[in-house]
Design an enzyme around this catalytic site. Sequence first.
Site, mmCIF file in Angstrom:
data_model
loop_
_atom_site.group_PDB
_atom_site.id
_atom_site.type_symbol
_atom_site.label_atom_id
_atom_site.label_comp_id
_atom_site.label_asym_id
_atom_site.label_seq_id
_atom_site.Cartn_x
_atom_site.Cartn_y
_atom_site.Cartn_z
ATOM 1 N N LYS A 66 -31.832 97.995 29.573
ATOM 2 C CA LYS A 66 -32.363 96.630 29.439
ATOM 3 C C LYS A 66 -32.950 96.410 28.047
ATOM 4 O O LYS A 66 -33.845 97.145 27.615
ATOM 5 C CB LYS A 66 -33.476 96.402 30.475
ATOM 6 C CG LYS A 66 -32.939 96.138 31.869
ATOM 7 C CD LYS A 66 -34.060 96.133 32.875
ATOM 8 C CE LYS A 66 -34.475 94.762 33.298
ATOM 9 N NZ LYS A 66 -35.504 94.822 34.377
HETATM 10 C C1 E4P Z 1 -35.728 92.056 36.710
HETATM 11 O O1 E4P Z 1 -35.007 92.879 36.181
HETATM 12 C C2 E4P Z 1 -37.182 92.051 36.626
HETATM 13 O O2 E4P Z 1 -37.630 93.359 36.811
HETATM 14 C C3 E4P Z 1 -37.874 91.202 37.671
HETATM 15 O O3 E4P Z 1 -36.980 90.525 38.497
HETATM 16 C C4 E4P Z 1 -39.067 90.437 37.231
HETATM 17 O O4 E4P Z 1 -39.625 89.736 38.318
HETATM 18 P P1 E4P Z 1 -41.074 89.050 38.268
HETATM 19 O O5 E4P Z 1 -40.956 87.775 37.527
HETATM 20 O O6 E4P Z 1 -41.425 88.836 39.708
HETATM 21 O O7 E4P Z 1 -41.982 90.025 37.567
#
Ligand code: E4P
Length: 280
Positions: A111
């Site tokens: 990522k």
């Molecule tokens: C995705 O890869 C993220 O880890 C995640 O969906 C973030 O979610 P949040 O906005 O609830 O922190």
Amino acid sequence: MTDRPDTRIFVDGGDPTESQRVKDALGYLDGQTTNPSLVSKNPHIRERIAQGKLTSEELLEEYKKIVQDVSRLTPDGSVSIEVYADADTTAEAMLAQGREMFGWIPNAHIKFPITAAGLEAAERAVADGMRVNLTLCFSQAQAAAVYAATREAKKGQVFVSPFVGRLDDRGERGMDVAADIIRMYGAGDGHVEVLTASVRGVPHFRQALDLGTDIITAPAQVILDWHAGKSEPADDGKLKPISYRELDLDADWRSFDLHHDLTDAGIEKFAADWNALLKQ
Ligand code: E4P
């Protein structure tokens, strides 16, 4: 109980025990996404932190163990591992971390945040044959840039993660961004898969399935609730719609507006949660 959908289901979390629970309930698990904030909540890391903060090497070793455990639960799926990035992290530094993390497990997607540095790192990573997940996506223009920066990739090599819940949090209909990206990519070659993220409940989960997103990542409890057929009211119609824009996927990625303040805020929060675990 639910039938297995065409959309792949990933757990959004940092605790392999939760992933196991989802796999046991569904009978399958297509993958997992992690991020620094989720990893910082892992129960074993919390226990260690209670005894004292960690060095950077110790924390990375813990992160590696977590993704290795998850990877074993989904050997044919994908596990997203996030590089550390703050406002000053260069493309070179992100790429170096990404290369290291990509070697942790056989099914990693790395990522990178959607910033100029993150996209440059992703462009180079894809050229090296790495799989990537471009995260903290809050606009169609950012997704167009992801498409353009990874043009040489094979299908399955690139994910883009629109964060729907964080847009909802500030009164905008986040699911529109996922829908707009899916529509825009419909005119493309299919090399980027849409991974709907920041899913807050069963209504989001069902909307993302209805959109035909390639992948949904959601907290374990949301997946279990969806699987159990739990219904919750959808948004009350007060969220501000986000309009579709005509964008040219053949343009240079640097020509798109990459900036979004939620991307900046997201990077800052991930970095803060990670740094809070470290010895100074
Ligand atoms: C995705 O890869 C993220 O880890 C995640 O969906 C973030 O979610 P949040 O906005 O609830 O922190």
